[in-house]
Motif scaffolding. Structure first.
Motif, PDB file in Angstrom:
ATOM      1  N   VAL A 342      27.372  35.783 -95.541  1.00  0.00           N
ATOM      2  CA  VAL A 342      25.939  35.720 -95.849  1.00  0.00           C
ATOM      3  C   VAL A 342      25.729  35.544 -97.347  1.00  0.00           C
ATOM      4  O   VAL A 342      24.824  34.825 -97.773  1.00  0.00           O
ATOM      5  N   ASP A 343      26.567  36.170 -98.166  1.00  0.00           N
ATOM      6  CA  ASP A 343      26.472  36.008 -99.621  1.00  0.00           C
ATOM      7  C   ASP A 343      26.771  34.577-100.048  1.00  0.00           C
ATOM      8  O   ASP A 343      26.283  34.117-101.079  1.00  0.00           O
ATOM      9  N   ILE A 344      27.552  33.869 -99.242  1.00  0.00           N
ATOM     10  CA  ILE A 344      27.971  32.508 -99.605  1.00  0.00           C
ATOM     11  C   ILE A 344      26.978  31.454 -99.132  1.00  0.00           C
ATOM     12  O   ILE A 344      26.631  30.540 -99.882  1.00  0.00           O
ATOM     13  N   VAL A 345      26.499  31.554 -97.885  1.00  0.00           N
ATOM     14  CA  VAL A 345      25.615  30.516 -97.321  1.00  0.00           C
ATOM     15  C   VAL A 345      24.217  31.029 -96.986  1.00  0.00           C
ATOM     16  O   VAL A 345      23.351  30.247 -96.621  1.00  0.00           O
ATOM     17  N   GLY A 346      23.982  32.337 -97.097  1.00  0.00           N
ATOM     18  CA  GLY A 346      22.694  32.884 -96.713  1.00  0.00           C
ATOM     19  C   GLY A 346      22.618  33.151 -95.216  1.00  0.00           C
ATOM     20  O   GLY A 346      23.445  32.656 -94.442  1.00  0.00           O
ATOM     21  N   LEU A 347      21.612  33.921 -94.799  1.00  0.00           N
ATOM     22  CA  LEU A 347      21.462  34.257 -93.383  1.00  0.00           C
ATOM     23  C   LEU A 347      21.124  33.024 -92.550  1.00  0.00           C
ATOM     24  O   LEU A 347      21.501  32.936 -91.380  1.00  0.00           O
ATOM     25  N   ASP A 348      20.433  32.049 -93.165  1.00  0.00           N
ATOM     26  CA  ASP A 348      20.030  30.842 -92.435  1.00  0.00           C
ATOM     27  C   ASP A 348      21.234  30.076 -91.888  1.00  0.00           C
ATOM     28  O   ASP A 348      21.198  29.545 -90.787  1.00  0.00           O
ATOM     29  N   GLY A 349      22.276  30.002 -92.686  1.00  0.00           N
ATOM     30  CA  GLY A 349      23.455  29.248 -92.258  1.00  0.00           C
ATOM     31  C   GLY A 349      24.577  30.106 -91.717  1.00  0.00           C
ATOM     32  O   GLY A 349      25.691  29.604 -91.491  1.00  0.00           O
ATOM     33  N   PHE A 350      24.291  31.413 -91.501  1.00  0.00           N
ATOM     34  CA  PHE A 350      25.354  32.342 -91.119  1.00  0.00           C
ATOM     35  C   PHE A 350      26.021  31.984 -89.798  1.00  0.00           C
ATOM     36  O   PHE A 350      27.247  31.975 -89.696  1.00  0.00           O
ATOM     37  N   ASP A 351      25.224  31.719 -88.759  1.00  0.00           N
ATOM     38  CA  ASP A 351      25.796  31.449 -87.434  1.00  0.00           C
ATOM     39  C   ASP A 351      26.754  30.263 -87.461  1.00  0.00           C
ATOM     40  O   ASP A 351      27.866  30.325 -86.925  1.00  0.00           O
ATOM     41  N   SER A 352      26.330  29.176 -88.098  1.00  0.00           N
ATOM     42  CA  SER A 352      27.178  27.986 -88.165  1.00  0.00           C
ATOM     43  C   SER A 352      28.390  28.225 -89.054  1.00  0.00           C
ATOM     44  O   SER A 352      29.507  27.811 -88.724  1.00  0.00           O
ATOM     45  N   ALA A 353      28.180  28.902 -90.184  1.00  0.00           N
ATOM     46  CA  ALA A 353      29.297  29.177 -91.106  1.00  0.00           C
ATOM     47  C   ALA A 353      30.326  30.089 -90.449  1.00  0.00           C
ATOM     48  O   ALA A 353      31.535  29.912 -90.642  1.00  0.00           O
ATOM     49  N   LEU A 354      29.854  31.073 -89.659  1.00  0.00           N
ATOM     50  CA  LEU A 354      30.786  31.963 -88.964  1.00  0.00           C
ATOM     51  C   LEU A 354      31.624  31.185 -87.957  1.00  0.00           C
ATOM     52  O   LEU A 354      32.826  31.424 -87.808  1.00  0.00           O
ATOM     53  N   GLY A 355      30.996  30.235 -87.259  1.00  0.00           N
ATOM     54  CA  GLY A 355      31.737  29.397 -86.313  1.00  0.00           C
ATOM     55  C   GLY A 355      32.805  28.573 -86.999  1.00  0.00           C
ATOM     56  O   GLY A 355      33.948  28.497 -86.543  1.00  0.00           O
ATOM     57  N   LEU A 356      32.439  27.944 -88.135  1.00  0.00           N
ATOM     58  CA  LEU A 356      33.408  27.156 -88.907  1.00  0.00           C
ATOM     59  C   LEU A 356      34.512  28.045 -89.465  1.00  0.00           C
ATOM     60  O   LEU A 356      35.694  27.677 -89.464  1.00  0.00           O
ATOM     61  N   PHE A 357      34.128  29.218 -89.948  1.00  0.00           N
ATOM     62  CA  PHE A 357      35.068  30.187 -90.514  1.00  0.00           C
ATOM     63  C   PHE A 357      36.126  30.573 -89.485  1.00  0.00           C
ATOM     64  O   PHE A 357      37.335  30.547 -89.756  1.00  0.00           O
ATOM     65  N   MET A 358      35.669  30.907 -88.273  1.00  0.00           N
ATOM     66  CA  MET A 358      36.592  31.327 -87.227  1.00  0.00           C
ATOM     67  C   MET A 358      37.429  30.158 -86.713  1.00  0.00           C
ATOM     68  O   MET A 358      38.618  30.314 -86.404  1.00  0.00           O
ATOM     69  N   LEU A 359      36.816  28.982 -86.627  1.00  0.00           N
ATOM     70  CA  LEU A 359      37.527  27.799 -86.134  1.00  0.00           C
ATOM     71  C   LEU A 359      38.728  27.479 -87.009  1.00  0.00           C
ATOM     72  O   LEU A 359      39.861  27.319 -86.522  1.00  0.00           O
ATOM     73  N   LEU A 360      38.512  27.373 -88.304  1.00  0.00           N
ATOM     74  CA  LEU A 360      39.585  26.977 -89.216  1.00  0.00           C
ATOM     75  C   LEU A 360      40.549  28.120 -89.495  1.00  0.00           C
ATOM     76  O   LEU A 360      41.716  27.887 -89.811  1.00  0.00           O
ATOM     77  N   ARG A 361      40.057  29.356 -89.377  1.00  0.00           N
ATOM     78  CA  ARG A 361      40.943  30.508 -89.573  1.00  0.00           C
ATOM     79  C   ARG A 361      41.996  30.585 -88.478  1.00  0.00           C
ATOM     80  O   ARG A 361      43.052  31.213 -88.657  1.00  0.00           O
ATOM     81  N   SER A 362      41.747  29.934 -87.361  1.00  0.00           N
ATOM     82  CA  SER A 362      42.659  30.009 -86.222  1.00  0.00           C
ATOM     83  C   SER A 362      44.059  29.517 -86.559  1.00  0.00           C
ATOM     84  O   SER A 362      45.043  29.994 -85.995  1.00  0.00           O
ATOM     85  N   SER A 363      44.144  28.551 -87.484  1.00  0.00           N
ATOM     86  CA  SER A 363      45.462  28.002 -87.825  1.00  0.00           C
ATOM     87  C   SER A 363      46.375  29.083 -88.391  1.00  0.00           C
ATOM     88  O   SER A 363      47.578  29.109 -88.111  1.00  0.00           O
ATOM     89  N   GLY A 364      45.789  30.009 -89.164  1.00  0.00           N
ATOM     90  CA  GLY A 364      46.595  31.101 -89.709  1.00  0.00           C
ATOM     91  C   GLY A 364      47.074  32.047 -88.623  1.00  0.00           C
ATOM     92  O   GLY A 364      48.245  32.431 -88.591  1.00  0.00           O
ATOM     93  N   GLY A 365      46.161  32.428 -87.722  1.00  0.00           N
ATOM     94  CA  GLY A 365      46.543  33.324 -86.633  1.00  0.00           C
ATOM     95  C   GLY A 365      47.508  32.689 -85.658  1.00  0.00           C
ATOM     96  O   GLY A 365      48.310  33.363 -85.025  1.00  0.00           O
ATOM     97  N   PHE A 366      47.439  31.352 -85.529  1.00  0.00           N
ATOM     98  CA  PHE A 366      48.309  30.642 -84.595  1.00  0.00           C
ATOM     99  C   PHE A 366      49.729  30.499 -85.137  1.00  0.00           C
ATOM    100  O   PHE A 366      50.706  30.608 -84.402  1.00  0.00           O
ATOM    101  N   VAL A 367      49.836  30.292 -86.449  1.00  0.00           N
ATOM    102  CA  VAL A 367      51.146  30.046 -87.061  1.00  0.00           C
ATOM    103  C   VAL A 367      51.819  31.340 -87.495  1.00  0.00           C
ATOM    104  O   VAL A 367      53.054  31.466 -87.423  1.00  0.00           O
TER     105      VAL A 367
END
Length: 436
Positions: A342-367
């Motif tokens: 929320v500090d980075i994109v604001g509450l307005d973009g939180f839902d979408s940013a959280l989705g992108l955050f989790m999507l790309l973070r998956s590579s770390g958890g997968f490897v």
């Protein structure tokens, strides 16, 4: 007709939402944290290498993250309530199919794909609801909700071990699948906060933040922001490091000759320390004595150092001390790493940013877990996994520093621009008065 966006109520029914999210965290993330108890049984049942068995957990982690944008997008079209209930059915069915013990590929599909996707469809909307219901008390509310993961992890550790010994690992998975049906009940309690206003607001925000008049629900364009991109790099490295210790702590203690119940108790202590870390860091963040990203840098770096030193422990009590320290610092990271978006994109973009955050973070958890498993097989020592985990966490802290510096510089530029604008306006007004 466009409606004005609603302000977060900061209480009221929001605490019911927090309670529901508390149980959702427990029935998803806490179950995943205790997968290590099934590790050796699954490995022996299928007679495979450590690295091969690690792919079961890695698949769960990867699908959990990859499903995040889907969970965010569906929540915008339907409601968080509906998505959580669907996720509960998927997670439960995954565990029940896994309990059949058909084959290792079926384990990847059931415990990996179905369980991971079900967790994602529950976890993402639950976090979104807490963030939308609270503003002033958001750090505390999220810390309380996320602490469900720790409380249930403490309970599940001895409980799962008892289930395994009483009903075998397959019977334990069947019972866990039944427990996860309660996710549907938790979802039913998630009352949407005026969905028409929120949806209209997200459409309008898409226009404002992405610079387009096309009405969309998921803001893919947020990935173009360098500060969010750097924060996602931090998340990838952190995910690679964080999912390794819970998976290898029990096998590591077993390799030192300790009994299974003593090994399982380490996970309970880890969960207790995790709980204390979340509550303490949530309270500290709410005081706003420092920026969230500064606090995040300190705790994630300290967590990496503790993991690098953990293999020094060669007896139960020493392992307990290091596990407690790591658990506390892990809890601190979990308390603020999502709300920092929320500090980075604001509450307005939180839902979408959280989705992108989790999507790309998956590579770390997968490897991460398979890489650690390969190192353990190569070195014939579980310590190698902790070294890799600690290195990833220390390196991730560097990228949080970059994000904090970038945001600080942007805020400074905005202030300078506003100051210049005010000066120009004053000079124009002064010139007009002189002319008159």
């Amino acid at each position: 007709m466009e409606k004005r966006p609603i302000e977060p109520p900061d209480g009221g029914y929001g605490w019911v939402v927090v309670t529901s999210a508390f149980f959702i965290m427990g029935l998803t993330a806490a179950v995943l944290k205790n997968f290590g108890l099934f590790f050796l049984d699954i490995q022996r049942h299928y007679s495979v290498y450590t690295s091969t068995t690690s792919w079961v957990t890695s698949t769960t982690i990867a699908v959990f993250h990859l499903g995040a944008p889907l969970a965010s997008a569906i929540s915008m079209h339907l409601s968080q309530r509906s998505v959580i209930m669907i996720g509960g059915l998927l997670a439960s069915s995954g565990m029940i199919i896994a309990s059949l013990g058909l084959s290792l590929p079926w384990m990847y599909v059931s415990m990996g794909v179905l369980q991971g996707l079900g967790m994602s469809l529950c976890w993402i909307p639950a976090n979104s609801m807490v963030s939308h219901y609270f503003k002033r008390w958001r750090p505390i509310a999220y810390a309380v909700a996320s602490s469900g993961e720790c409380v249930f992890a403490m309970i599940f550790s001895p409980f799962f071990q008892w289930l395994i010994e009483s009903y075998t690992w397959r019977g334990a998975l069947l019972i866990i699948g039944g427990l996860q049906l309660n996710l549907c009940v938790c979802g039913a309690l998630m009352r949407p906060l005026q969905p028409n206003s929120v949806t209209q607001n997200s459409f309008q925000d898409s226009k404002d933040q992405c610079g387009t008049t096309k009405k969309i629900t998921f803001q893919w364009c947020l990935i173009q922001r360098p500060e969010l991109l750097l924060y996602i790099v931090f998340a990838i490295l952190a995910a690679a490091g964080f999912f390794i210790p819970p998976l290898f702590l029990v096998p590591y203690t077993n390799s030192l000759g300790m009994e299974q119940y003593w090994a399982a108790s380490v996970l309970s202590v880890l969960a207790l320390a995790d709980l204390l870390g979340r509550l303490a860091c949530g309270w500290l963040a709410n005081l706003r004595l420092m920026r969230n990203l500064q606090l995040l840098t300190m705790v994630v770096t300290a967590g990496g150092v503790v993991l690098l030193l953990l293999p020094v422990a060669q007896d139960y009590w020493a392992i307990l001390v290091f596990s407690s320290m790591y658990g506390f610092l892990f809890g601190c990271v979990m308390a603020i790493h999502v709300t920092s978006i929320v500090d980075i994109v604001g509450l307005d973009g939180f839902d979408s940013a959280l989705g992108l955050f989790m999507l790309l973070r998956s590579s770390g958890g997968f490897v991460g877990p398979p890489a650690a498993g390969w190192l353990v097989d190569w070195a014939d020592d579980f310590s190698a996994g902790f070294y890799l985990s600690g290195f990833c966490l220390v390196l991730s802290g560097v990228f949080v520093v970059f994000v904090d510096r970038l945001l600080k510089r942007k805020k400074l530029l905005v202030k300078q621009t506003d100051s210049c604008s005010d000066t120009t306006d004053y000079q124009i007004m002064k010139a007009d008065r002189t002319h008159v």
